[in-house]
Write a protein that holds these residues in place. Structure first.
Motif, PDB file in Angstrom:
ATOM      1  N   ASN A   1      -5.404   2.354   2.455  1.00 40.76           N
ATOM      2  CA  ASN A   1      -4.868   1.111   3.019  1.00 40.76           C
ATOM      3  C   ASN A   1      -5.939   0.019   2.994  1.00 40.76           C
ATOM      4  OD1 ASN A   1      -2.873   2.568   5.744  1.00 40.76           O
ATOM      5  ND2 ASN A   1      -2.418   2.367   3.568  1.00 40.76           N
ATOM      6  N   THR A   2      -7.171   0.401   3.318  1.00 39.22           N
ATOM      7  CA  THR A   2      -8.266  -0.565   3.345  1.00 39.22           C
ATOM      8  C   THR A   2      -8.590  -1.061   1.948  1.00 39.22           C
ATOM      9  OG1 THR A   2      -9.168   0.558   5.298  1.00 39.22           O
ATOM     10  CG2 THR A   2     -10.649  -0.926   4.111  1.00 39.22           C
TER      11      THR A   2
ATOM     12  N   LEU B   1       2.723  -3.311   4.187  1.00 37.36           N
ATOM     13  CA  LEU B   1       2.002  -3.288   5.452  1.00 37.36           C
ATOM     14  C   LEU B   1       2.000  -4.691   6.064  1.00 37.36           C
ATOM     15  CD1 LEU B   1      -1.099  -1.026   4.683  1.00 37.36           C
ATOM     16  CD2 LEU B   1       1.242  -0.368   5.330  1.00 37.36           C
TER      17      LEU B   1
ATOM     18  N   ALA C   1     -11.002  -3.460  10.432  1.00 29.22           N
ATOM     19  CA  ALA C   1     -10.429  -2.137  10.722  1.00 29.22           C
ATOM     20  C   ALA C   1     -10.625  -1.858  12.203  1.00 29.22           C
ATOM     21  CB  ALA C   1     -11.109  -1.057   9.879  1.00 29.22           C
TER      22      ALA C   1
ATOM     23  N   SER D   1       0.867  -1.181   0.000  1.00 32.74           N
ATOM     24  CA  SER D   1       0.000   0.000   0.000  1.00 32.74           C
ATOM     25  C   SER D   1       0.898   1.223   0.000  1.00 32.74           C
ATOM     26  CB  SER D   1      -0.929   0.000   1.216  1.00 32.74           C
ATOM     27  OG  SER D   1      -1.881   1.031   1.130  1.00 32.74           O
TER      28      SER D   1
ATOM     29  N   ARG E   1      -1.067   9.700  10.392  1.00 32.38           N
ATOM     30  CA  ARG E   1      -2.146   8.863   9.880  1.00 32.38           C
ATOM     31  C   ARG E   1      -3.353   9.723   9.502  1.00 32.38           C
ATOM     32  NH1 ARG E   1      -4.976   8.185  14.043  1.00 32.38           N
ATOM     33  NH2 ARG E   1      -5.902   6.176  13.602  1.00 32.38           N
TER      34      ARG E   1
ATOM     35  N   LEU F   1      -5.879   5.948   5.482  1.00 33.17           N
ATOM     36  CA  LEU F   1      -6.465   4.765   6.104  1.00 33.17           C
ATOM     37  C   LEU F   1      -7.475   4.112   5.153  1.00 33.17           C
ATOM     38  CD1 LEU F   1      -7.096   6.161   9.721  1.00 33.17           C
ATOM     39  CD2 LEU F   1      -5.078   4.962   8.847  1.00 33.17           C
TER      40      LEU F   1
ATOM     41  N   TYR G   1      -1.984  -0.401  10.128  1.00 37.66           N
ATOM     42  CA  TYR G   1      -2.114   0.630   9.098  1.00 37.66           C
ATOM     43  C   TYR G   1      -0.796   1.375   8.910  1.00 37.66           C
ATOM     44  CZ  TYR G   1      -7.125   0.111   8.339  1.00 37.66           C
ATOM     45  OH  TYR G   1      -8.353  -0.367   7.971  1.00 37.66           O
TER      46      TYR G   1
ATOM     47  N   GLN H   1      -4.956   1.530  15.425  1.00 33.66           N
ATOM     48  CA  GLN H   1      -4.835   0.695  14.218  1.00 33.66           C
ATOM     49  C   GLN H   1      -3.630  -0.245  14.262  1.00 33.66           C
ATOM     50  OE1 GLN H   1      -6.049   4.170  13.117  1.00 33.66           O
ATOM     51  NE2 GLN H   1      -7.982   3.138  13.429  1.00 33.66           N
TER      52      GLN H   1
END
Length: 310
Positions: free
Chosen positions: A96-97, A19, A41, A14, A88, A93, A71, A46
């Motif tokens: 990343n998801t 990650l 999540a 990512s 962050r 975020l 994360y 995180q």
């Protein structure tokens, strides 16, 4: 890499970095079969050693694959080159998801993919799902879904937080060094009495989980610290999911405690949903109870499994 039932350490890309994740596989895992998979999540820090380490095994025990991960800039996952750990932003975020979903999509034994978010993780999952329909259903537990009413209630305090964050941001730019001085959060060294005395909302509840004597505090979870970078308020005061709630197409399950101080974050979100959705509200559980108390975790994971299996 050979995968087996239980927890497996994995990595995925990512923002061009790797990650670190934990992939939980169900008992009797057979790579020739297809399984429903969950992107997990987690709350504010995180880190995969906290909520994912609790919810991952529970969802695997219910027959799901569950991916929890650190994360960007948290735990075992690196920051971007030239940036600091614990920097962050919500937009990152979300990305990343999306990349976690993409990673699951490369696994031949993964069928449908769902999203499960706890606390801020709920907002992350809901925000990601707005434009990622690879995520077929979402569930939130104690979700900070409609956080504006909770976070922006006292504008004077908010503006003081923003002023401090802006100063920290400028300092870090000029010194090129991290500034871990966000003043209003739990510190690693604090006792329960010291933290409660700060008057921080949900102080007792928060300490039960994150404090040095808590369930998943510093020293108990690898690479976890209560430290936060000083420009945190510039990041966390931006809430996205609630403003797109009516755009979420996927069936949604919302679980929360009626008497939790964060209940408004769920109820205001629910009021804006225009999709197929279900709500489970409980009188006896607080916001943080759903993080770790066995009865609360069992109720929430049973409900999520039933919802995802429909």
């Amino acid at each position: 890499m050979k995968l087996q039932a239980g927890k497996n350490s994995v990595h995925f890309t990512s923002f061009g970095v790797q990650l670190a994740g934990d992939l939980y596989l169900p008992e009797g895992f057979d790579p020739s079969k297809k399984y429903k998979a969950i992107v997990g999540a987690s709350p504010f820090p995180q880190v995969k050693g906290q909520i994912p380490a609790i919810y991952g095994p529970e969802m695997a025990a219910r027959g799901f694959i569950y991916l929890g991960f650190d994360y960007l800039g948290m735990g075992d996952s690196p920051a971007l080159p030239g940036e600091f750990k614990k920097t962050r932003y919500m937009f990152r975020l979300i990305e990343n998801t999306w990349d976690a979903v993409s990673y699951l999509g490369t696994l031949p034994f993964v069928g449908e993919i769902y999203g499960l978010g706890v606390c801020q993780g709920g907002s992350i999952i809901a925000s990601a799902a707005v434009t990622d329909h690879r995520i077929k259903k979402i569930a939130t537990v104690s979700g900070m879904m409609a956080a504006d009413a909770f976070q922006w209630g006292n504008k004077d305090i908010v503006n003081m937080m923003i002023a401090g964050a802006n100063t920290s941001k400028q300092k870090m730019y000029e010194t090129e060094e991290a500034d871990y001085t966000w003043p209003i959060v739990l510190q690693d060294h604090m006792t329960r009495e010291e933290f409660v005395a700060t008057g921080t909302p949900m102080a007792e509840d928060t300490y039960n989980f994150y404090g040095k004597d808590g369930v998943a505090g510093p020293g108990k979870v690898e690479h976890f610290t209560c430290e936060h970078i000083g420009d945190q308020a510039m990041q966390s005061l931006i809430s996205i999911a609630e403003h797109y709630a009516d755009k979420i197409a996927q069936p949604t399950l919302v679980i929360y405690g009626k008497n939790a101080s964060t209940a408004i974050c769920s109820t205001a979100f629910i009021d804006k949903l225009a999709n197929e959705h279900e709500v489970l509200a409980f009188d006896k559980f607080s916001h943080v109870d759903f993080y770790w108390k066995p009865e609360a975790v069992k109720i929430s994971t049973d409900a999520v499994a039933d919802f995802f299996n429909k």
